[in-house]
Design a protein around this motif. Structure first.
Motif, PDB file in Angstrom:
ATOM      1  N   UNK A   1      -4.291   2.093  -2.241  1.00  0.00           N
ATOM      2  CA  UNK A   1      -4.216   3.470  -1.759  1.00  0.00           C
ATOM      3  C   UNK A   1      -5.401   3.723  -0.835  1.00  0.00           C
ATOM      4  N   UNK A   2      -5.144   4.412   0.270  1.00  0.00           N
ATOM      5  CA  UNK A   2      -6.184   4.675   1.261  1.00  0.00           C
ATOM      6  C   UNK A   2      -6.885   5.994   0.946  1.00  0.00           C
ATOM      7  N   UNK A   3      -7.851   6.363   1.787  1.00  0.00           N
ATOM      8  CA  UNK A   3      -8.685   7.522   1.505  1.00  0.00           C
ATOM      9  C   UNK A   3      -9.010   8.264   2.783  1.00  0.00           C
ATOM     10  N   UNK A   4      -8.907   9.561   2.739  1.00  0.00           N
ATOM     11  CA  UNK A   4      -9.406  10.496   3.744  1.00  0.00           C
ATOM     12  C   UNK A   4      -9.611  11.809   3.042  1.00  0.00           C
ATOM     13  N   UNK A   5     -10.517  12.625   3.492  1.00  0.00           N
ATOM     14  CA  UNK A   5     -10.702  13.952   2.929  1.00  0.00           C
ATOM     15  C   UNK A   5      -9.925  14.985   3.742  1.00  0.00           C
TER      16      UNK A   5
ATOM     17  N   UNK B   1     -15.871   6.668   8.959  1.00  0.00           N
ATOM     18  CA  UNK B   1     -16.175   6.778  10.382  1.00  0.00           C
ATOM     19  C   UNK B   1     -15.844   8.133  10.982  1.00  0.00           C
ATOM     20  N   UNK B   2     -15.215   9.026  10.207  1.00  0.00           N
ATOM     21  CA  UNK B   2     -14.836  10.325  10.742  1.00  0.00           C
ATOM     22  C   UNK B   2     -15.793  11.393  10.239  1.00  0.00           C
ATOM     23  N   UNK B   3     -16.496  12.005  11.164  1.00  0.00           N
ATOM     24  CA  UNK B   3     -17.511  12.985  10.792  1.00  0.00           C
ATOM     25  C   UNK B   3     -16.903  14.217  10.124  1.00  0.00           C
ATOM     26  N   UNK B   4     -15.646  14.563  10.487  1.00  0.00           N
ATOM     27  CA  UNK B   4     -15.063  15.768   9.902  1.00  0.00           C
ATOM     28  C   UNK B   4     -14.870  15.643   8.393  1.00  0.00           C
ATOM     29  N   UNK B   5     -14.646  14.420   7.889  1.00  0.00           N
ATOM     30  CA  UNK B   5     -14.563  14.231   6.443  1.00  0.00           C
ATOM     31  C   UNK B   5     -15.871  14.627   5.769  1.00  0.00           C
TER      32      UNK B   5
ATOM     33  N   UNK C   1      -7.219  15.243   5.368  1.00  0.00           N
ATOM     34  CA  UNK C   1      -5.849  14.781   5.596  1.00  0.00           C
ATOM     35  C   UNK C   1      -5.090  14.959   4.295  1.00  0.00           C
ATOM     36  N   UNK C   2      -3.803  14.719   4.324  1.00  0.00           N
ATOM     37  CA  UNK C   2      -2.979  14.870   3.127  1.00  0.00           C
ATOM     38  C   UNK C   2      -3.030  13.652   2.209  1.00  0.00           C
ATOM     39  N   UNK C   3      -3.825  12.667   2.552  1.00  0.00           N
ATOM     40  CA  UNK C   3      -3.977  11.476   1.722  1.00  0.00           C
ATOM     41  C   UNK C   3      -4.390  11.872   0.302  1.00  0.00           C
ATOM     42  N   UNK C   4      -3.719  11.355  -0.729  1.00  0.00           N
ATOM     43  CA  UNK C   4      -4.082  11.720  -2.099  1.00  0.00           C
ATOM     44  C   UNK C   4      -5.423  11.122  -2.505  1.00  0.00           C
ATOM     45  N   UNK C   5      -6.107  11.772  -3.429  1.00  0.00           N
ATOM     46  CA  UNK C   5      -7.389  11.240  -3.899  1.00  0.00           C
ATOM     47  C   UNK C   5      -7.146   9.883  -4.570  1.00  0.00           C
ATOM     48  N   UNK C   6      -7.858   8.833  -4.148  1.00  0.00           N
ATOM     49  CA  UNK C   6      -7.515   7.474  -4.579  1.00  0.00           C
ATOM     50  C   UNK C   6      -7.620   7.206  -6.075  1.00  0.00           C
ATOM     51  N   UNK C   7      -8.703   7.636  -6.719  1.00  0.00           N
ATOM     52  CA  UNK C   7      -8.879   7.292  -8.125  1.00  0.00           C
ATOM     53  C   UNK C   7      -7.861   8.027  -9.009  1.00  0.00           C
ATOM     54  N   UNK C   8      -7.566   9.274  -8.670  1.00  0.00           N
ATOM     55  CA  UNK C   8      -6.550  10.013  -9.418  1.00  0.00           C
ATOM     56  C   UNK C   8      -5.179   9.361  -9.225  1.00  0.00           C
TER      57      UNK C   8
ATOM     58  N   UNK D   1       0.818  -1.213   0.000  1.00  0.00           N
ATOM     59  CA  UNK D   1       0.000   0.000   0.000  1.00  0.00           C
ATOM     60  C   UNK D   1       0.848   1.257   0.000  1.00  0.00           C
ATOM     61  N   UNK D   2       0.458   2.222  -0.800  1.00  0.00           N
ATOM     62  CA  UNK D   2       1.158   3.502  -0.845  1.00  0.00           C
ATOM     63  C   UNK D   2       1.117   4.198   0.521  1.00  0.00           C
ATOM     64  N   UNK D   3       2.181   4.919   0.868  1.00  0.00           N
ATOM     65  CA  UNK D   3       2.232   5.609   2.166  1.00  0.00           C
ATOM     66  C   UNK D   3       1.495   6.936   2.120  1.00  0.00           C
ATOM     67  N   UNK D   4       0.266   6.922   1.653  1.00  0.00           N
ATOM     68  CA  UNK D   4      -0.462   8.167   1.429  1.00  0.00           C
ATOM     69  C   UNK D   4      -0.813   8.930   2.685  1.00  0.00           C
ATOM     70  N   UNK D   5      -0.869   8.231   3.822  1.00  0.00           N
ATOM     71  CA  UNK D   5      -1.216   8.920   5.061  1.00  0.00           C
ATOM     72  C   UNK D   5       0.027   9.430   5.794  1.00  0.00           C
ATOM     73  N   UNK D   6       1.207   9.052   5.313  1.00  0.00           N
ATOM     74  CA  UNK D   6       2.449   9.505   5.934  1.00  0.00           C
ATOM     75  C   UNK D   6       2.829  10.882   5.390  1.00  0.00           C
ATOM     76  N   UNK D   7       3.988  11.375   5.791  1.00  0.00           N
ATOM     77  CA  UNK D   7       4.371  12.745   5.439  1.00  0.00           C
ATOM     78  C   UNK D   7       5.138  12.779   4.110  1.00  0.00           C
ATOM     79  N   UNK D   8       4.485  12.324   3.041  1.00  0.00           N
ATOM     80  CA  UNK D   8       5.075  12.464   1.708  1.00  0.00           C
ATOM     81  C   UNK D   8       4.891  13.910   1.254  1.00  0.00           C
ATOM     82  N   UNK D   9       5.814  14.381   0.449  1.00  0.00           N
ATOM     83  CA  UNK D   9       5.761  15.775   0.003  1.00  0.00           C
ATOM     84  C   UNK D   9       5.857  15.917  -1.511  1.00  0.00           C
ATOM     85  N   UNK D  10       6.136  14.847  -2.232  1.00  0.00           N
ATOM     86  CA  UNK D  10       6.336  14.916  -3.679  1.00  0.00           C
ATOM     87  C   UNK D  10       5.531  13.791  -4.328  1.00  0.00           C
ATOM     88  N   UNK D  11       4.549  14.154  -5.144  1.00  0.00           N
ATOM     89  CA  UNK D  11       3.656  13.159  -5.719  1.00  0.00           C
ATOM     90  C   UNK D  11       4.352  12.121  -6.568  1.00  0.00           C
ATOM     91  N   UNK D  12       5.466  12.476  -7.215  1.00  0.00           N
ATOM     92  CA  UNK D  12       6.174  11.508  -8.041  1.00  0.00           C
ATOM     93  C   UNK D  12       6.756  10.375  -7.202  1.00  0.00           C
TER      94      UNK D  12
END
Length: 285
Positions: free
Chosen positions: A36-40, A103-107, A42-49, A6-17
């Protein structure tokens, strides 16, 4: 048992490449799936893109949302079109959708979607998606995969069991332990059989990992901040069940295979693409 990464999308990545390089290395080293995981909120990238970029950088590895927060996609026709487009870009049989209500209402506040109505939204989305995949509701390109990508559902509620039995090919367990899978598997098989489904539901589990000298620090940083919303106790639990040593990785593979998992996905917590090779080396890929 298949082994995915799984991609480290929830970690502190800074460069999309960096995430694209993960995809290339994951395919080159022979992993079964890239997820790839999903959150709104957070810095998690949009999954389908993100998976569209991965599809263009690879040709064989399967692609999975693990898991996509389905009710946030309130425009169901547009979502279906995005899915069929991605399926076409990936090619037949490569894309699978892992879906959950969230499960997160803030999303949902940020997405201006009614959190209390997310279950109803989810079911309506599934019906529209099924219609599009059957080509009875033309809102975009037809899927490359006959019948559309297979669906896996997260969660362990009665609603999750219903969705698996009616629309899915199986269950995906996030941040799972062997005991989690063992506890839910009998209910899953019972719901599958009660619905008259043939064969067996697919069981996919995902776990957190990081390897190398900075593994424990990477896990603590990524997981601690990602799960801080649930309180320190839950965050510390998430950190404690992550895998940070090669011998833990090989033991986990043996344990999940023993209980009948079809696939185990190791979710990255350190953005360095070298983590792909460290994991592959640990399991002999």
């Amino acid at each position: 048992m298949d082994i995915g990464i799984g991609l480290p999308g929830h970690a502190r990545w800074t460069e999309g490449r960096t995430l694209v390089e993960w995809a290339r290395r994951a395919e080159a080293r022979g992993f079964s799936t890239l997820s790839v995981s999903d959150r709104l909120v957070w810095s998690t990238p949009e999954p389908l893109i993100t998976l569209a970029a991965a599809a263009g950088a690879t040709s064989r590895i399967r692609l999975l949302t693990s898991v996509l927060l389905a009710p946030l996609r309130a425009n169901h026709a547009l979502f279906a079109k995005a899915v069929t487009t991605l399926d076409q870009l990936a090619g037949p049989g490569r894309l699978r959708l892992g879906l959950a209500p969230g499960a997160r209402e803030d999303d949902f506040v940020a997405g201006e979607v009614d959190y209390a109505a997310r279950g109803k939204q989810f079911d309506q989305l599934l019906e529209r998606l099924a219609a599009v995949m059957a080509s009875g509701d033309l809102v975009g390109p037809p899927p490359a995969t006959p019948g559309g990508p297979s669906l896996l559902f997260g969660g362990n509620s009665k609603a999750a069991l219903r969705r698996i039995a009616s629309h899915g090919t199986g269950w995906i367990a996030g941040d799972a332990t062997v005991q989690d899978v063992q506890d839910f598997a009998p209910q899953l098989r019972q719901a599958w059989e009660a619905a008259g489904r043939s064969g067996s539901p697919r069981m996919v589990a995902s776990v957190m990992y990081a390897l190398g000298p900075g593994a424990e620090a990477a896990v603590a940083d990524a997981i601690g901040s990602y799960y801080a919303f649930a309180g320190d106790e839950y965050a510390q639990y998430g950190i404690s069940i992550a895998y940070t040593r090669p011998e833990q990785i090989t033991a986990a593979i043996a344990d999940f295979e023993r209980i009948g998992c079809d696939e185990l996905i190791f979710m990255g917590n350190d953005p360095d693409p070298a983590q792909v090779d460290l994991l592959a080396d640990a399991i002999g890929l």
